[in-house]
Scaffold this motif. Structure first.
Motif, PDB file in Angstrom:
ATOM      1  N   MET A  59      -5.855  25.934  -3.305  1.00 19.71           N
ATOM      2  CA  MET A  59      -5.327  26.116  -4.656  1.00 19.71           C
ATOM      3  C   MET A  59      -4.198  27.137  -4.625  1.00 19.71           C
ATOM      4  N   GLN A  60      -4.392  28.198  -3.843  1.00 25.48           N
ATOM      5  CA  GLN A  60      -3.362  29.226  -3.767  1.00 25.48           C
ATOM      6  C   GLN A  60      -2.122  28.649  -3.096  1.00 25.48           C
ATOM      7  N   LEU A  61      -2.356  27.814  -2.084  1.00 25.30           N
ATOM      8  CA  LEU A  61      -1.257  27.171  -1.385  1.00 25.30           C
ATOM      9  C   LEU A  61      -0.481  26.288  -2.358  1.00 25.30           C
ATOM     10  N   ALA A  62      -1.213  25.528  -3.156  1.00 26.16           N
ATOM     11  CA  ALA A  62      -0.590  24.634  -4.131  1.00 26.16           C
ATOM     12  C   ALA A  62       0.196  25.456  -5.152  1.00 26.16           C
ATOM     13  N   ALA A  63      -0.361  26.564  -5.555  1.00 23.77           N
ATOM     14  CA  ALA A  63       0.313  27.405  -6.547  1.00 23.77           C
ATOM     15  C   ALA A  63       1.606  27.937  -5.963  1.00 23.77           C
ATOM     16  N   GLY A  64       1.556  28.384  -4.723  1.00 22.30           N
ATOM     17  CA  GLY A  64       2.753  28.905  -4.079  1.00 22.30           C
ATOM     18  C   GLY A  64       3.819  27.827  -3.976  1.00 22.30           C
ATOM     19  N   THR A  65       3.401  26.616  -3.669  1.00 17.14           N
ATOM     20  CA  THR A  65       4.339  25.506  -3.538  1.00 17.14           C
ATOM     21  C   THR A  65       5.010  25.222  -4.871  1.00 17.14           C
ATOM     22  N   SER A  66       4.225  25.218  -5.950  1.00 14.42           N
ATOM     23  CA  SER A  66       4.847  24.924  -7.236  1.00 14.42           C
ATOM     24  C   SER A  66       5.760  26.063  -7.667  1.00 14.42           C
ATOM     25  N   LEU A  67       5.456  27.268  -7.229  1.00 12.18           N
ATOM     26  CA  LEU A  67       6.345  28.384  -7.544  1.00 12.18           C
ATOM     27  C   LEU A  67       7.681  28.166  -6.860  1.00 12.18           C
ATOM     28  N   LEU A  68       7.621  27.754  -5.595  1.00 13.70           N
ATOM     29  CA  LEU A  68       8.847  27.523  -4.839  1.00 13.70           C
ATOM     30  C   LEU A  68       9.668  26.409  -5.484  1.00 13.70           C
ATOM     31  N   ALA A  69       8.980  25.424  -6.038  1.00 11.48           N
ATOM     32  CA  ALA A  69       9.671  24.299  -6.656  1.00 11.48           C
ATOM     33  C   ALA A  69      10.316  24.720  -7.973  1.00 11.48           C
ATOM     34  N   GLY A  70       9.948  25.899  -8.459  1.00  8.73           N
ATOM     35  CA  GLY A  70      10.534  26.392  -9.707  1.00  8.73           C
ATOM     36  C   GLY A  70       9.825  25.786 -10.896  1.00  8.73           C
ATOM     37  N   THR A  71       8.970  26.555 -11.519  1.00  9.42           N
ATOM     38  CA  THR A  71       8.178  26.002 -12.609  1.00  9.42           C
ATOM     39  C   THR A  71       8.447  26.758 -13.901  1.00  9.42           C
ATOM     40  N   LYS A  72       9.657  27.249 -14.025  1.00  4.03           N
ATOM     41  CA  LYS A  72       9.978  28.030 -15.226  1.00  4.03           C
ATOM     42  C   LYS A  72       9.815  27.193 -16.500  1.00  4.03           C
ATOM     43  N   ALA A  73       9.995  25.873 -16.357  1.00  8.06           N
ATOM     44  CA  ALA A  73       9.890  25.010 -17.525  1.00  8.06           C
ATOM     45  C   ALA A  73       8.488  25.075 -18.120  1.00  8.06           C
ATOM     46  N   MET A  74       7.527  25.518 -17.306  1.00  3.40           N
ATOM     47  CA  MET A  74       6.155  25.577 -17.813  1.00  3.40           C
ATOM     48  C   MET A  74       5.934  26.771 -18.739  1.00  3.40           C
ATOM     49  N   ALA A  75       6.853  27.700 -18.707  1.00  3.76           N
ATOM     50  CA  ALA A  75       6.675  28.898 -19.513  1.00  3.76           C
ATOM     51  C   ALA A  75       7.007  28.587 -20.971  1.00  3.76           C
ATOM     52  N   GLN A  76       6.194  27.797 -21.581  1.00  4.27           N
ATOM     53  CA  GLN A  76       6.419  27.418 -22.968  1.00  4.27           C
ATOM     54  C   GLN A  76       5.397  28.118 -23.850  1.00  4.27           C
ATOM     55  N   ALA A  77       5.736  28.227 -25.110  1.00  2.98           N
ATOM     56  CA  ALA A  77       4.807  28.845 -26.037  1.00  2.98           C
ATOM     57  C   ALA A  77       3.757  27.829 -26.454  1.00  2.98           C
ATOM     58  N   ALA A  78       2.698  28.312 -27.055  1.00  9.12           N
ATOM     59  CA  ALA A  78       1.682  27.464 -27.661  1.00  9.12           C
ATOM     60  C   ALA A  78       0.958  26.534 -26.697  1.00  9.12           C
ATOM     61  N   LEU A  79       0.800  26.972 -25.473  1.00 12.13           N
ATOM     62  CA  LEU A  79      -0.017  26.208 -24.537  1.00 12.13           C
ATOM     63  C   LEU A  79      -1.478  26.505 -24.850  1.00 12.13           C
ATOM     64  N   PRO A  80      -2.381  25.542 -24.604  1.00 13.58           N
ATOM     65  CA  PRO A  80      -3.796  25.843 -24.838  1.00 13.58           C
ATOM     66  C   PRO A  80      -4.278  26.910 -23.852  1.00 13.58           C
ATOM     67  N   LYS A  81      -5.223  27.719 -24.310  1.00 15.93           N
ATOM     68  CA  LYS A  81      -5.746  28.780 -23.443  1.00 15.93           C
ATOM     69  C   LYS A  81      -6.632  28.193 -22.347  1.00 15.93           C
ATOM     70  N   VAL A  82      -6.615  28.835 -21.195  1.00 15.11           N
ATOM     71  CA  VAL A  82      -7.493  28.419 -20.104  1.00 15.11           C
ATOM     72  C   VAL A  82      -8.940  28.741 -20.503  1.00 15.11           C
ATOM     73  N   ASP A  83      -9.816  27.753 -20.309  1.00 14.37           N
ATOM     74  CA  ASP A  83     -11.241  27.951 -20.551  1.00 14.37           C
ATOM     75  C   ASP A  83     -11.842  28.522 -19.273  1.00 14.37           C
ATOM     76  N   GLU A  84     -12.589  29.623 -19.404  1.00 16.89           N
ATOM     77  CA  GLU A  84     -13.195  30.242 -18.220  1.00 16.89           C
ATOM     78  C   GLU A  84     -14.135  29.292 -17.502  1.00 16.89           C
ATOM     79  N   LYS A  85     -14.551  28.231 -18.189  1.00 15.43           N
ATOM     80  CA  LYS A  85     -15.482  27.273 -17.587  1.00 15.43           C
ATOM     81  C   LYS A  85     -14.768  26.101 -16.910  1.00 15.43           C
ATOM     82  N   ASP A  86     -13.447  26.054 -17.014  1.00 16.13           N
ATOM     83  CA  ASP A  86     -12.684  25.018 -16.301  1.00 16.13           C
ATOM     84  C   ASP A  86     -12.985  25.132 -14.812  1.00 16.13           C
ATOM     85  N   ALA A  87     -12.982  23.996 -14.106  1.00 16.77           N
ATOM     86  CA  ALA A  87     -13.311  24.011 -12.679  1.00 16.77           C
ATOM     87  C   ALA A  87     -12.414  24.970 -11.893  1.00 16.77           C
ATOM     88  N   THR A  88     -11.108  24.938 -12.168  1.00 18.05           N
ATOM     89  CA  THR A  88     -10.193  25.826 -11.441  1.00 18.05           C
ATOM     90  C   THR A  88     -10.475  27.281 -11.787  1.00 18.05           C
TER      91      THR A  88
END
Ligand code: SF4
Length: 105
Positions: free
Chosen positions: A11-40
Motif C-alpha cells: 500500500m505504501q509502495l502504491a501510495a508512493g507511485t501515485s505521488l510520483l504520478a502527481g495526484t494534485k487533482a485529488m486535492a479537492q474540497a468536500a471529499l467524503p471522510k475516511v471511515d476508520e473501519k475501511d479496509a485500508t
C-alpha cells in the motif's frame, strides 16, 4: 514479513507511485471522510484523532505526528481535513494519523 506487513508495504509502495504520478487533482474540497473501519484504514491503523492511535501496534507513533504535518497530506494549513493519496477520493482529518505517516520536509 507477516502478510499484514506485506500488505501495508505494498500500500505504501502504491501510495508512493501515485505521488510520483502527481495526484494534485485529488486535492479537492468536500471529499467524503475516511471511515476508520475501511479496509485500508484498518490495515494502516488510520484514526481520525492521532491520540487514539494504537501505541502497542505502532510504537513509533508520537503524539505530534498527524496528517496535518505529514508529507502526503494535501489539505491546506488550517483546514479540518484534506486529501491523501493513500485514501484516494476521500479526505483524512488534519488531526488524524496512519502508519504511513512521513514527516513533512
Ligand atoms: Fe495520509 Fe499521512 Fe494522514 Fe497517513 S498520516 S492518512 S499518509 S496524511
Amino acid at each position: 514479513m507477516s502478510s499484514s506487513n506485506r500488505r501495508v508495504f505494498f500500500m505504501q509502495l502504491a501510495a508512493g507511485t501515485s505521488l510520483l504520478a502527481g495526484t494534485k487533482a485529488m486535492a479537492q474540497a468536500a471529499l467524503p471522510k475516511v471511515d476508520e473501519k475501511d479496509a485500508t484504514a484498518v490495515a494502516l491503523g488510520y484514526v481520525a484523532d492521532t491520540t487514539k492511535a494504537d501505541k502497542k501496534k505502532y510504537p513509533k507513533h508520537a503524539a505530534d505526528q498527524k496528517c496535518g504535518n505529514c508529507q502526503l497530506y494535501q489539505g491546506k494549513a488550517g483546514d479540518a481535513g484534506g486529501a491523501c493519496p493513500i485514501f484516494a477520493g476521500k479526505q483524512v482529518a488534519a488531526n488524524g494519523w496512519c502508519s504511513s505517516w512521513v514527516k513533512k520536509a
